[in-house]
Motif scaffolding. Structure first.
Motif, PDB file in Angstrom:
ATOM      1  N   ALA A 249      -2.804   2.189  -3.788  1.00  0.00           N
ATOM      2  CA  ALA A 249      -2.371   3.557  -3.477  1.00  0.00           C
ATOM      3  C   ALA A 249      -3.536   4.269  -2.796  1.00  0.00           C
ATOM      4  CB  ALA A 249      -1.965   4.282  -4.755  1.00  0.00           C
ATOM      5  N   ILE A 250      -3.207   5.045  -1.764  1.00  0.00           N
ATOM      6  CA  ILE A 250      -4.270   5.688  -0.981  1.00  0.00           C
ATOM      7  C   ILE A 250      -3.907   7.140  -0.654  1.00  0.00           C
ATOM      8  CG2 ILE A 250      -4.961   3.467   0.031  1.00  0.00           C
ATOM      9  CD1 ILE A 250      -3.565   4.281   2.607  1.00  0.00           C
ATOM     10  N   GLY A 251      -4.920   7.946  -0.457  1.00  0.00           N
ATOM     11  CA  GLY A 251      -4.709   9.332  -0.014  1.00  0.00           C
ATOM     12  C   GLY A 251      -4.160  10.241  -1.099  1.00  0.00           C
ATOM     13  N   ASP A 252      -3.327  11.200  -0.705  1.00  0.00           N
ATOM     14  CA  ASP A 252      -2.881  12.271  -1.613  1.00  0.00           C
ATOM     15  C   ASP A 252      -2.057  11.790  -2.809  1.00  0.00           C
ATOM     16  OD1 ASP A 252      -4.047  13.815   0.298  1.00  0.00           O
ATOM     17  OD2 ASP A 252      -2.277  15.025   0.768  1.00  0.00           O
ATOM     18  N   ILE A 253      -1.482  10.606  -2.717  1.00  0.00           N
ATOM     19  CA  ILE A 253      -0.625  10.118  -3.810  1.00  0.00           C
ATOM     20  C   ILE A 253      -1.455   9.585  -4.981  1.00  0.00           C
ATOM     21  CG2 ILE A 253      -0.400   7.732  -2.925  1.00  0.00           C
ATOM     22  CD1 ILE A 253       2.564   9.711  -4.258  1.00  0.00           C
TER      23      ILE A 253
ATOM     24  N   TYR B 195      -9.722  12.372   6.055  1.00  0.00           N
ATOM     25  CA  TYR B 195     -10.680  11.271   6.122  1.00  0.00           C
ATOM     26  C   TYR B 195     -10.734  10.477   4.822  1.00  0.00           C
ATOM     27  CZ  TYR B 195     -13.785  14.694   3.888  1.00  0.00           C
ATOM     28  OH  TYR B 195     -14.302  15.621   3.031  1.00  0.00           O
ATOM     29  N   ILE B 196     -10.421  11.116   3.698  1.00  0.00           N
ATOM     30  CA  ILE B 196     -10.413  10.378   2.427  1.00  0.00           C
ATOM     31  C   ILE B 196      -9.277   9.351   2.436  1.00  0.00           C
ATOM     32  CG2 ILE B 196     -10.032  10.587  -0.065  1.00  0.00           C
ATOM     33  CD1 ILE B 196     -11.576  13.217   0.062  1.00  0.00           C
ATOM     34  N   ALA B 197      -8.105   9.780   2.934  1.00  0.00           N
ATOM     35  CA  ALA B 197      -6.972   8.845   3.021  1.00  0.00           C
ATOM     36  C   ALA B 197      -7.334   7.665   3.926  1.00  0.00           C
ATOM     37  CB  ALA B 197      -5.749   9.571   3.560  1.00  0.00           C
ATOM     38  N   GLU B 198      -8.071   7.958   4.994  1.00  0.00           N
ATOM     39  CA  GLU B 198      -8.429   6.884   5.929  1.00  0.00           C
ATOM     40  C   GLU B 198      -9.457   5.921   5.309  1.00  0.00           C
ATOM     41  OE1 GLU B 198      -9.427   9.051   9.534  1.00  0.00           O
ATOM     42  OE2 GLU B 198      -7.419   8.631  10.245  1.00  0.00           O
ATOM     43  N   ILE B 199     -10.407   6.473   4.568  1.00  0.00           N
ATOM     44  CA  ILE B 199     -11.385   5.597   3.898  1.00  0.00           C
ATOM     45  C   ILE B 199     -10.653   4.737   2.860  1.00  0.00           C
ATOM     46  CG2 ILE B 199     -13.428   5.529   2.393  1.00  0.00           C
ATOM     47  CD1 ILE B 199     -14.255   8.226   3.767  1.00  0.00           C
ATOM     48  N   ASP B 200      -9.763   5.369   2.095  1.00  0.00           N
ATOM     49  CA  ASP B 200      -8.969   4.611   1.112  1.00  0.00           C
ATOM     50  C   ASP B 200      -8.266   3.444   1.789  1.00  0.00           C
ATOM     51  OD1 ASP B 200      -9.586   6.349  -0.932  1.00  0.00           O
ATOM     52  OD2 ASP B 200      -7.621   7.334  -0.997  1.00  0.00           O
TER      53      ASP B 200
ATOM     54  N   ASN C 119       5.414  11.916  -3.801  1.00  0.00           N
ATOM     55  CA  ASN C 119       6.547  11.122  -3.301  1.00  0.00           C
ATOM     56  C   ASN C 119       6.464   9.707  -3.883  1.00  0.00           C
ATOM     57  OD1 ASN C 119       7.602  13.139  -1.547  1.00  0.00           O
ATOM     58  ND2 ASN C 119       5.929  12.719  -0.133  1.00  0.00           N
ATOM     59  N   SER C 120       6.713   9.617  -5.172  1.00  0.00           N
ATOM     60  CA  SER C 120       6.590   8.296  -5.819  1.00  0.00           C
ATOM     61  C   SER C 120       7.846   7.928  -6.608  1.00  0.00           C
ATOM     62  CB  SER C 120       5.377   8.294  -6.760  1.00  0.00           C
ATOM     63  OG  SER C 120       5.531   9.304  -7.739  1.00  0.00           O
ATOM     64  N   GLN C 121       8.908   8.694  -6.402  1.00  0.00           N
ATOM     65  CA  GLN C 121      10.126   8.474  -7.199  1.00  0.00           C
ATOM     66  C   GLN C 121      10.732   7.088  -6.963  1.00  0.00           C
ATOM     67  OE1 GLN C 121       9.486  11.023  -5.230  1.00  0.00           O
ATOM     68  NE2 GLN C 121       9.929  12.974  -6.206  1.00  0.00           N
ATOM     69  N   PHE C 122      10.448   6.504  -5.812  1.00  0.00           N
ATOM     70  CA  PHE C 122      11.037   5.196  -5.477  1.00  0.00           C
ATOM     71  C   PHE C 122      10.345   4.033  -6.199  1.00  0.00           C
ATOM     72  CE2 PHE C 122       7.641   6.026  -2.481  1.00  0.00           C
ATOM     73  CZ  PHE C 122       6.985   4.812  -2.416  1.00  0.00           C
ATOM     74  N   VAL C 123       9.201   4.299  -6.839  1.00  0.00           N
ATOM     75  CA  VAL C 123       8.441   3.214  -7.476  1.00  0.00           C
ATOM     76  C   VAL C 123       9.040   2.896  -8.857  1.00  0.00           C
ATOM     77  CG1 VAL C 123       6.161   2.460  -8.277  1.00  0.00           C
ATOM     78  CG2 VAL C 123       6.364   3.897  -6.233  1.00  0.00           C
ATOM     79  N   LYS C 124       9.601   1.711  -8.977  1.00  0.00           N
ATOM     80  CA  LYS C 124      10.274   1.315 -10.229  1.00  0.00           C
ATOM     81  C   LYS C 124       9.474   0.223 -10.944  1.00  0.00           C
ATOM     82  CE  LYS C 124      13.836   3.660  -8.474  1.00  0.00           C
ATOM     83  NZ  LYS C 124      13.880   5.096  -8.701  1.00  0.00           N
TER      84      LYS C 124
ATOM     85  N   ILE D 233       0.870  -1.188   0.000  1.00  0.00           N
ATOM     86  CA  ILE D 233       0.000   0.000   0.000  1.00  0.00           C
ATOM     87  C   ILE D 233       0.901   1.230   0.000  1.00  0.00           C
ATOM     88  CG2 ILE D 233      -1.720   1.334   1.268  1.00  0.00           C
ATOM     89  CD1 ILE D 233      -2.757  -1.263   2.483  1.00  0.00           C
ATOM     90  N   ILE D 234       0.758   2.052  -1.028  1.00  0.00           N
ATOM     91  CA  ILE D 234       1.561   3.280  -1.085  1.00  0.00           C
ATOM     92  C   ILE D 234       0.727   4.430  -0.532  1.00  0.00           C
ATOM     93  CG2 ILE D 234       2.870   4.843  -2.556  1.00  0.00           C
ATOM     94  CD1 ILE D 234       3.645   2.515  -4.185  1.00  0.00           C
ATOM     95  N   ALA D 235       1.267   5.029   0.518  1.00  0.00           N
ATOM     96  CA  ALA D 235       0.551   6.114   1.212  1.00  0.00           C
ATOM     97  C   ALA D 235       1.539   7.254   1.451  1.00  0.00           C
ATOM     98  CB  ALA D 235       0.005   5.580   2.540  1.00  0.00           C
ATOM     99  N   SER D 236       2.406   7.473   0.462  1.00  0.00           N
ATOM    100  CA  SER D 236       3.543   8.373   0.694  1.00  0.00           C
ATOM    101  C   SER D 236       3.242   9.850   0.410  1.00  0.00           C
ATOM    102  CB  SER D 236       4.744   7.899  -0.127  1.00  0.00           C
ATOM    103  OG  SER D 236       4.340   7.619  -1.448  1.00  0.00           O
ATOM    104  N   GLY D 237       2.057  10.164  -0.061  1.00  0.00           N
ATOM    105  CA  GLY D 237       1.629  11.565  -0.157  1.00  0.00           C
ATOM    106  C   GLY D 237       2.422  12.429  -1.138  1.00  0.00           C
ATOM    107  N   THR D 238       2.281  13.719  -0.954  1.00  0.00           N
ATOM    108  CA  THR D 238       2.955  14.684  -1.841  1.00  0.00           C
ATOM    109  C   THR D 238       3.596  15.779  -0.986  1.00  0.00           C
ATOM    110  OG1 THR D 238       1.041  16.155  -1.972  1.00  0.00           O
ATOM    111  CG2 THR D 238       1.162  14.422  -3.633  1.00  0.00           C
ATOM    112  N   VAL D 239       4.507  16.518  -1.584  1.00  0.00           N
ATOM    113  CA  VAL D 239       5.003  17.729  -0.911  1.00  0.00           C
ATOM    114  C   VAL D 239       4.617  18.935  -1.762  1.00  0.00           C
ATOM    115  CG1 VAL D 239       6.923  16.720   0.397  1.00  0.00           C
ATOM    116  CG2 VAL D 239       7.302  17.417  -1.969  1.00  0.00           C
TER     117      VAL D 239
END
Ligand code: NAP
Length: 306
Positions: A274-278, A287-292, A242-247, A108-114
């Motif tokens: 993938a959940i939330g802001d990413i 709450y959207i990230a939590e529902i995801d 924050n998805s640069q690590f996904v290859k 589960i990718i939950a790494s968000g954005t900056v």
């Protein structure tokens, strides 16, 4: 060979913490990774006033509560940043910054954005003291005041439309004469009586001792300077996912976010969630990230416990 976990969760913001709690409850084997501090962007929210059951709370305090709740339920966080995520023969491999390797059946990718910064002095210092990135969260602090929005994309345009209903006067400042955002939004913004569009201007200085008291903008063509007496500044010049690590091929869109299945929260790659802001979705709320998170774990449980 290292242990094979049921799930690896990357990012301990509200979504990642919730996912870990649900995995814990479901008694699946998992690890939760965080490169910084738990709570994610909640840590930089001056105030949160739309979290269920809590009338009003400052961001870092809510982040701490979310973290405490998760640890009370036994969630353990590995403070290691992800550097690479790959998939081979249905198994995901995560490598972290200290060269440790972890394997799992699902991720589960939950790494968000900056938030992308403009690069001005005081831009970070005045966050919560006149600077905000979210009109939905903070707009009411500027009721009846004069504010400026910087940016020419859809986010800047949409936030302008919302913010204009609350403030006295809004300056929309963009560095080019053409907007990047949709034409229909530009048209809508142009029709709002208390919005003044200033292009092509760059913001070159934030004024004020301890909070925003104004900004200086410079015309990109003529060099003309203007001082605007605003108490609020919304620099909405994009997000960096924050998805640069996904290859793994085929799961990210051009902007580095994940399109997901709206029911399962699965990406275009099987068993990668993938959940939330990413995610590609644009409404970014705790709450959207939590529902995801809850939906993603529900899917994982149904697959792994078959
Ligand atoms: P964006 O589309 O990348 O726009 C960023 C804006 O900020 C651009 O106008 C850019 O100017 C400006 N900018 C970038 N760096 C700057 C700097 N250093 N100084 C001043 N200005 C700067 O980002 P976004 O508005 O956050 O949108 C993100 C994504 O979500 C986009 O794909 C967008 O289309 C999408 N979105 C869609 C909807 C919808 O309703 N479908 C709503 C919101 C967002 P330039 O144009 O000169 O590069």
């Amino acid at each position: 060979m290292s242990e094979l976990y049921d799930c690896l969760v990357i990012g301990a913001g509200p979504g990642g913490l919730r996912a870990a709690r649900e995995l814990q409850k479901a008694r699946l084997s998992y690890l939760l990774f965080e490169k910084d501090v738990p709570g994610g962007k909640v840590n930089i929210a001056p105030e949160v006033d739309n979290y269920p059951g809590i009338k009003k709370i400052n961001g870092p305090e809510l982040a701490m509560k979310l973290y405490d709740d998760a640890t009370l339920e036994g969630v353990d966080i590995r403070f290691e940043g992800a550097t690479s995520l790959t998939k081979e023969d249905d198994i995901f491999t995560l490598v972290t910054e200290n060269d440790k390797t972890y394997r799992a059946k699902t991720v589960i990718i939950a790494s968000g954005t900056v938030n992308r910064l403009i690069g001005l002095d005081k831009e970070k210092e005045f966050l919560g003291h006149g600077i905000s990135y979210c009109s939905l969260c903070d707009g009411h602090f500027f009721k009846g005041e004069d504010v400026a929005v910087i940016g020419g994309g859809n986010v800047a345009l949409k936030e302008t439309i919302h913010l204009a209903t609350l403030v006295n006067h809004l300056y929309l400042i963009h560095r080019r004469n053409e907007f990047r955002g949709f034409d229909y939004l530009v048209k809508e913004v142009k029709e709002i009586p208390n919005v003044e569009i200033l292009t092509p201007y760059n913001c070159i200085e934030i004024l004020g001792e301890s909070e925003v008291e104004g900004i200086v903008i410079k015309n990109a063509e003529t060099g003309e300077l203007k001082t605007l007496n605003v108490s609020g500044l919304f620099p909405l010049v994009g997000q960096i996912p924050n998805s640069q690590f996904v290859k793994i091929d085929g799961c990210l869109n051009e902007s580095g976010t994940f399109p997901i299945d709206e029911k399962t929260r699965e990406t275009k790659v099987a068993n990668l969630f993938a959940i939330g802001d990413i995610t590609e979705r644009l409404t970014r709320q705790i709450y959207i990230a939590e529902i995801d998170a809850t939906e993603a774990v529900k899917t994982i449980v149904s697959r792994l416990k078959k």
